[in-house]
Design a protein around this motif. Structure first.
Motif, short mmCIF file in Angstrom:
data_model
loop_
_atom_site.label_atom_id
_atom_site.label_comp_id
_atom_site.label_asym_id
_atom_site.label_seq_id
_atom_site.Cartn_x
_atom_site.Cartn_y
_atom_site.Cartn_z
N LEU A 1 64.15 -98.87 3.90
CA LEU A 1 63.25 -99.97 3.59
C LEU A 1 62.34 -100.33 4.76
CD1 LEU A 1 62.75 -101.93 1.17
CD2 LEU A 1 64.33 -103.53 2.30
N HIS A 2 62.85 -100.24 5.99
CA HIS A 2 62.14 -100.79 7.14
C HIS A 2 61.59 -99.76 8.12
CE1 HIS A 2 64.95 -104.47 6.44
NE2 HIS A 2 63.85 -104.57 5.73
N HIS B 1 54.95 -100.20 -0.84
CA HIS B 1 56.13 -101.06 -0.87
C HIS B 1 57.06 -100.77 -2.04
CE1 HIS B 1 54.38 -104.30 2.05
NE2 HIS B 1 54.24 -103.06 2.49
N ALA C 1 61.08 -99.58 -1.68
CA ALA C 1 62.18 -100.16 -2.43
C ALA C 1 62.92 -99.09 -3.24
CB ALA C 1 61.67 -101.27 -3.35
N LEU D 1 59.23 -108.49 1.81
CA LEU D 1 59.18 -107.36 2.74
C LEU D 1 58.10 -107.64 3.78
CD1 LEU D 1 60.28 -104.57 3.44
CD2 LEU D 1 58.61 -103.57 1.87
N SER E 1 63.77 -107.64 -1.85
CA SER E 1 62.96 -106.47 -1.51
C SER E 1 63.18 -105.34 -2.51
CB SER E 1 63.28 -105.98 -0.10
OG SER E 1 62.90 -106.93 0.87
#
Length: 504
Positions: A388-389, A397, A401, A234, A423
């Motif tokens: 996720l982004h 993190h 996920a 990631l 990820s």
């Protein structure tokens, strides 16, 4: 227009408490313009650009700002101010830090900046720089506990953090540009200066076993190097965490490398290669002094702290993850934001849910309809990628996920694409099943309601003594059917219920 008139005009425009806000940060190594979308808890950068000028290069020896740095900074700062005005910002902050406040010609330089940009510049003290950087960390990591370290080109600011509260602070002349000037190619000399400064801080041992939150471009480059060298899946620096032993090993490695060697390593900025060994030297010694459990990277610092500092107390108290998810839902939902209703609807499945996990479920519920515009064949993938982004604040993190797995299951499940599978492996092992349960429950909720709150409210889940019940209205306004029965059975199987039934 005079500086005074501009200040008055901006104050009037900012009085509504809304609108875009810009920060121009005049640092010792770089200058940067960041424009944020709004003055609210879940603010996002609309525009972000930096130029590495090296204003503080040679300052320790000469007492003056670098001539080349000034020559490069002035037109770029003028351009930044013009861009901020073109974006119709309601509030513009121009601040200068260590190099400008320490240089003999700092006032002269700032006067020229104000003349060209037609806007006042605030030269902030070391103590204020530390406070704002720490507030920036807390804006993105509200429960931060340990110590914040903000390494600029000319100084290092440290602030103790106690579960989201500011504590003791210290500012020190330990920026890489200053240390390079002191060392003159002799790292041991720089090391002695670092140790002497740290000897003055008696509260550093109190950080043992907690976290060190790293702010600043040089330390971000160190973390990026660690990511690249370890194949971390990631590529998002905010929230990236390294065990202390790994961080110390990285610092020892980088501190011993030269500019040429570092310049060829993937993940290291060529412009940072010269200063990076000194940044590693400072970080390595700081890690040895306070012995934290982890090094945690923060993408938020002084600039975000300025925005956070100007929010009202009620606004600052809001959870930025939930606020961000709600705002995204309002922008993308089909009929209305169903998130709150979905939280209540899925509550029976999680009777003893810890607050941390309920928070993630709430955010996932708000995000559960954001991919409806995408092609049906790609909705699951797009929803996963967005969760996720997206630049959510206050989300680590493993949490990203977790929410990505929920999004994948909500839109039909299956396996993620090969590029995203690593990820998703960041989810904590004991939370993987929970993410699947939430995703399947959301899929069932949308099958029943089509995203319409009034329809969802006619249905409910009951889960007692291992038995799951789906209750539908007796008037037949929401009949069962094959898709409902299939999704309900998937939920029964996933939570490992003794049995399940649909009641009307």
């Amino acid at each position: 227009m005079t500086v005074a008139k501009l200040r008055e005009d901006l104050a009037v425009r900012a009085s509504a408490g809304e609108g875009r806000v810009a920060v121009i940060d005049i640092g010792s190594n770089s200058i940067r313009l960041v424009v944020f979308n709004a003055q609210k808890r879940a603010f996002l950068p609309l525009f972000n650009e930096k130029v590495i000028c090296g204003l503080g290069r040679g300052l320790q020896s000469s007492g003056h700002l670098s001539k080349e740095g000034v020559k490069q900074a002035l037109p770029n700062l003028q351009r930044f101010a013009a861009m901020a005005r073109a974006m119709d910002v309601a509030e513009l902050h121009m601040v200068a830090t260590a190099a400008s406040r320490d240089a003999d010609n700092g006032p002269e330089f700032i006067s020229e900046v104000e003349r060209r940009c037609e806007h006042p510049v605030t030269i902030i003290s070391g103590a204020e720089e530390a406070r704002l950087a720490a507030l920036g960390v807390l804006s993105g990591l509200p429960d931060a506990d340990g110590v914040m370290g903000d390494l600029g080109g000319g100084s290092l600011e440290l602030v103790a953090l106690d579960d989201g509260r500011l504590g003791a602070s210290q500012t020190m002349p330990l920026g890489p540009l200053r240390l390079m000037d002191i060392a003159k190619g002799r790292p041991k000399k720089a090391l002695n200066v670092i140790e002497a400064q740290f000897d003055k801080i008696d509260w550093l041992p109190e950080i043992k076993g907690r976290d060190l939150y790293a702010v600043g471009g040089a330390w971000r480059n160190l973390a990026r190097l660690h990511m690249e060298q370890n194949g971390y899946p990631l590529h998002m620096l905010h929230g990236y965490a390294l065990p202390r032993d790994d961080a110390e090993q990285l610092c020892r490695l980088v501190a011993g490398l030269g500019k040429r060697s570092l310049g060829w390593i993937e993940g290291v900025s060529r412009r940072r290669a010269e200063t990076l060994p000194y940044a590693a030297l400072v970080l390595g010694r700081l890690l040895r002094r306070c012995r934290p459990a982890r090094l945690v990277l923060s993408a938020y610092g002084l600039r975000e702290g300025l925005v956070f500092d100007h929010l009202s107390k009620p606004e600052r108290a809001k959870d930025p993850l939930i606020q961000g998810a709600k705002e995204l839902a309002v922008e993308h939902a089909r009929f209305a934001n169903l998130g709150g209703a979905l939280v209540e609807w899925t509550d029976p499945l999680f009777p003893k849910e810890p607050p941390k996990l309920r928070r993630l479920r709430e955010a996932a519920c708000h995000l559960s309809d954001v991919a409806w515009r995408d092609h049906p064949d790609y909705r699951a993938d797009q929803a996963l990628r967005r969760a996720l982004h997206y630049p959510f604040m206050a989300l680590d993190h493993p949490g990203r996920a977790f929410m990505a797995r929920v999004a994948l299951e909500r839109y039909g499940g299956g396996e993620p694409t090969p590029d995203l599978e690593p990820s998703l492996a960041l989810i904590l092992p004991d939370e993987r099943r929970r993410a699947r349960v939430i995703g399947i429950a959301l899929r069932l909720a949308y099958t029943l309601s089509a995203g319409v709150p009034s329809l969802l409210k006619k249905t409910s889940l009951r889960y007692r003594k291992g038995r799951l019940r789906l209750e539908l209205p007796s008037d037949g306004s929401i009949p069962s059917g094959m898709t409902v029965e299939q999704n309900f059975q998937s939920l029964v199987d996933t939570i490992d219920a003794k049995d399940g039934s649909i009641l009307t």
